[in-house]
Design a protein around this motif. Structure first.
Motif, PDB file in Angstrom:
ATOM      1  N   GLY A   1       5.763   5.472  -8.676  1.00 26.86           N
ATOM      2  CA  GLY A   1       7.193   5.835  -8.607  1.00 26.86           C
ATOM      3  C   GLY A   1       8.131   4.881  -9.191  1.00 26.86           C
ATOM      4  O   GLY A   1       7.394   4.098  -9.908  1.00 26.86           O
ATOM      5  N   ILE A   2       9.341   4.831  -9.357  1.00 21.97           N
ATOM      6  CA  ILE A   2      10.036   4.003  -9.883  1.00 21.97           C
ATOM      7  C   ILE A   2      10.669   2.867  -8.586  1.00 21.97           C
ATOM      8  O   ILE A   2      10.770   3.537  -7.489  1.00 21.97           O
ATOM      9  N   THR A   3      10.944   1.682  -9.074  1.00 24.06           N
ATOM     10  CA  THR A   3      11.220   0.980  -7.964  1.00 24.06           C
ATOM     11  C   THR A   3      12.647   0.948  -7.462  1.00 24.06           C
ATOM     12  O   THR A   3      13.499   1.611  -8.097  1.00 24.06           O
ATOM     13  N   ASP A   4      12.954   0.196  -6.466  1.00 21.01           N
ATOM     14  CA  ASP A   4      14.214   0.305  -5.801  1.00 21.01           C
ATOM     15  C   ASP A   4      15.340  -0.246  -6.749  1.00 21.01           C
ATOM     16  O   ASP A   4      16.352   0.051  -7.036  1.00 21.01           O
ATOM     17  N   PHE A   5      14.697  -1.531  -7.580  1.00 19.63           N
ATOM     18  CA  PHE A   5      15.611  -1.893  -8.603  1.00 19.63           C
ATOM     19  C   PHE A   5      16.113  -0.872  -9.516  1.00 19.63           C
ATOM     20  O   PHE A   5      17.354  -0.996  -9.888  1.00 19.63           O
ATOM     21  N   ALA A   6      14.901  -0.245 -10.063  1.00 22.14           N
ATOM     22  CA  ALA A   6      15.408   0.665 -11.125  1.00 22.14           C
ATOM     23  C   ALA A   6      16.356   1.798 -10.705  1.00 22.14           C
ATOM     24  O   ALA A   6      16.915   2.021 -11.457  1.00 22.14           O
ATOM     25  N   GLN A   7      15.974   2.390  -9.687  1.00 25.76           N
ATOM     26  CA  GLN A   7      16.866   3.566  -9.145  1.00 25.76           C
ATOM     27  C   GLN A   7      18.283   2.912  -8.983  1.00 25.76           C
ATOM     28  O   GLN A   7      19.285   3.882  -9.300  1.00 25.76           O
ATOM     29  N   ASP A   8      18.433   1.692  -8.304  1.00 25.71           N
ATOM     30  CA  ASP A   8      19.631   1.139  -8.324  1.00 25.71           C
ATOM     31  C   ASP A   8      20.533   0.905  -9.680  1.00 25.71           C
ATOM     32  O   ASP A   8      21.616   1.226 -10.084  1.00 25.71           O
ATOM     33  N   GLU A   9      19.629   0.452 -10.570  1.00 27.36           N
ATOM     34  CA  GLU A   9      20.269   0.191 -11.989  1.00 27.36           C
ATOM     35  C   GLU A   9      20.655   1.426 -12.628  1.00 27.36           C
ATOM     36  O   GLU A   9      21.701   1.839 -13.245  1.00 27.36           O
ATOM     37  N   LEU A  10      19.619   2.571 -12.537  1.00 30.10           N
ATOM     38  CA  LEU A  10      20.140   3.777 -12.953  1.00 30.10           C
ATOM     39  C   LEU A  10      21.279   4.582 -12.324  1.00 30.10           C
ATOM     40  O   LEU A  10      22.064   5.497 -12.858  1.00 30.10           O
ATOM     41  N   GLY A  11      21.587   4.170 -11.095  1.00 30.75           N
ATOM     42  CA  GLY A  11      22.688   5.038 -10.269  1.00 30.75           C
ATOM     43  C   GLY A  11      22.188   6.512  -9.730  1.00 30.75           C
ATOM     44  O   GLY A  11      20.963   6.499  -9.815  1.00 30.75           O
ATOM     45  N   ASP A  12      22.997   7.590  -9.602  1.00 30.03           N
ATOM     46  CA  ASP A  12      22.623   8.566  -9.146  1.00 30.03           C
ATOM     47  C   ASP A  12      21.839   9.589  -9.866  1.00 30.03           C
ATOM     48  O   ASP A  12      22.242   9.877 -11.004  1.00 30.03           O
ATOM     49  N   ILE A  13      20.558   9.663  -9.530  1.00 30.08           N
ATOM     50  CA  ILE A  13      19.595  10.443 -10.169  1.00 30.08           C
ATOM     51  C   ILE A  13      19.927  12.111 -10.152  1.00 30.08           C
ATOM     52  O   ILE A  13      19.716  12.491  -9.043  1.00 30.08           O
TER      53      ILE A  13
ATOM     54  N   PHE B   1       5.321   9.058 -19.341  1.00 24.12           N
ATOM     55  CA  PHE B   1       4.964  10.354 -18.617  1.00 24.12           C
ATOM     56  C   PHE B   1       5.961  11.378 -18.157  1.00 24.12           C
ATOM     57  O   PHE B   1       5.808  12.367 -17.743  1.00 24.12           O
ATOM     58  N   GLY B   2       7.231  10.781 -18.576  1.00 18.84           N
ATOM     59  CA  GLY B   2       8.181  11.798 -17.809  1.00 18.84           C
ATOM     60  C   GLY B   2       9.699  11.083 -18.180  1.00 18.84           C
ATOM     61  O   GLY B   2       9.674   9.989 -18.949  1.00 18.84           O
ATOM     62  N   THR B   3      10.648  11.666 -17.642  1.00 17.10           N
ATOM     63  CA  THR B   3      11.896  10.971 -17.912  1.00 17.10           C
ATOM     64  C   THR B   3      12.610  11.150 -16.210  1.00 17.10           C
ATOM     65  O   THR B   3      12.460  12.149 -15.741  1.00 17.10           O
ATOM     66  N   VAL B   4      13.665  10.243 -16.209  1.00 15.33           N
ATOM     67  CA  VAL B   4      14.641  10.261 -15.147  1.00 15.33           C
ATOM     68  C   VAL B   4      16.098  10.258 -15.835  1.00 15.33           C
ATOM     69  O   VAL B   4      16.359   9.277 -16.643  1.00 15.33           O
TER      70      VAL B   4
ATOM     71  N   VAL C   1      19.478   8.515 -19.569  1.00 11.82           N
ATOM     72  CA  VAL C   1      18.107   9.406 -19.475  1.00 11.82           C
ATOM     73  C   VAL C   1      17.184   8.152 -19.744  1.00 11.82           C
ATOM     74  O   VAL C   1      17.441   7.203 -20.687  1.00 11.82           O
ATOM     75  N   SER C   2      16.342   7.889 -18.767  1.00 11.66           N
ATOM     76  CA  SER C   2      15.235   6.820 -19.053  1.00 11.66           C
ATOM     77  C   SER C   2      13.838   7.334 -19.038  1.00 11.66           C
ATOM     78  O   SER C   2      13.469   8.146 -18.321  1.00 11.66           O
ATOM     79  N   ASP C   3      12.874   6.843 -20.008  1.00 10.66           N
ATOM     80  CA  ASP C   3      11.611   7.189 -20.092  1.00 10.66           C
ATOM     81  C   ASP C   3      10.793   6.520 -18.686  1.00 10.66           C
ATOM     82  O   ASP C   3      11.262   5.555 -18.031  1.00 10.66           O
ATOM     83  N   LEU C   4       9.611   7.369 -18.247  1.00 10.86           N
ATOM     84  CA  LEU C   4       8.820   6.732 -17.191  1.00 10.86           C
ATOM     85  C   LEU C   4       7.745   6.449 -17.925  1.00 10.86           C
ATOM     86  O   LEU C   4       7.180   7.232 -18.782  1.00 10.86           O
ATOM     87  N   TYR C   5       7.031   5.374 -17.766  1.00 13.74           N
ATOM     88  CA  TYR C   5       5.909   4.659 -18.342  1.00 13.74           C
ATOM     89  C   TYR C   5       4.792   4.637 -17.294  1.00 13.74           C
ATOM     90  O   TYR C   5       5.008   4.029 -16.456  1.00 13.74           O
TER      91      TYR C   5
END
Length: 127
Positions: free
Chosen positions: A27-39, A57-60, A66-70
């Motif tokens: 999954g993505i980290t707490d840091f990443a979701q916080d930086e992205l904001g509301d998904i 492997f996908g995007t958020v 929009v961010s790529d998932l690696y």
């Protein structure tokens, strides 16, 4: 302060990896979701697809970007968290539990050696 659970491994691209034998939950980290904001949208691969380490492997999609998932490791997708299609906010609310994304059967477990531990990841997010 972001949560960085000590039992997980991390990639420099802000994915977390929970090792369960030859399978890994990602999954993505707490840091990443916080930086992205509301998904608002999560695009994930299909069960049976193969992924290669460091490939997307996908995007958020968040309200900001929009961010790529690696993929941190190579292997075959065994499970996809399809609940994220209807409830992408789970990634914000519970990045390490309900917000997991995929489970992969690793083809090369030695790839885990290149990942960060919690302390190293914490330092990485500080810089």
């Amino acid at each position: 302060m972001s949560q960085v659970p000590s039992h997980l491994k991390y990639s420099k691209e802000h994915e977390w990896i929970h090792v369960e034998g030859t399978k890994v939950r990602i999954g993505i980290t707490d840091f990443a979701q916080d930086e992205l904001g509301d998904i608002v949208f999560v695009e994930l691969p299909n069960v049976g697809d193969t992924v290669s380490a460091n490939s997307t492997f996908g995007t958020v999609e968040s309200v900001k970007t929009v961010s790529d998932l690696y993929a941190p490791v190579s292997g075959t997708i065994l499970e996809v968290n399809s609940s994220l299609e209807d409830s992408p906010e789970k990634v914000n609310q519970s990045p390490y539990d309900a917000g997991w994304m995929i489970v992969v059967e690793m083809s090369d477990p030695s790839e885990l050696n290149s990942l960060l531990d919690a302390e190293e990841y914490g330092s990485h997010t500080q810089s």
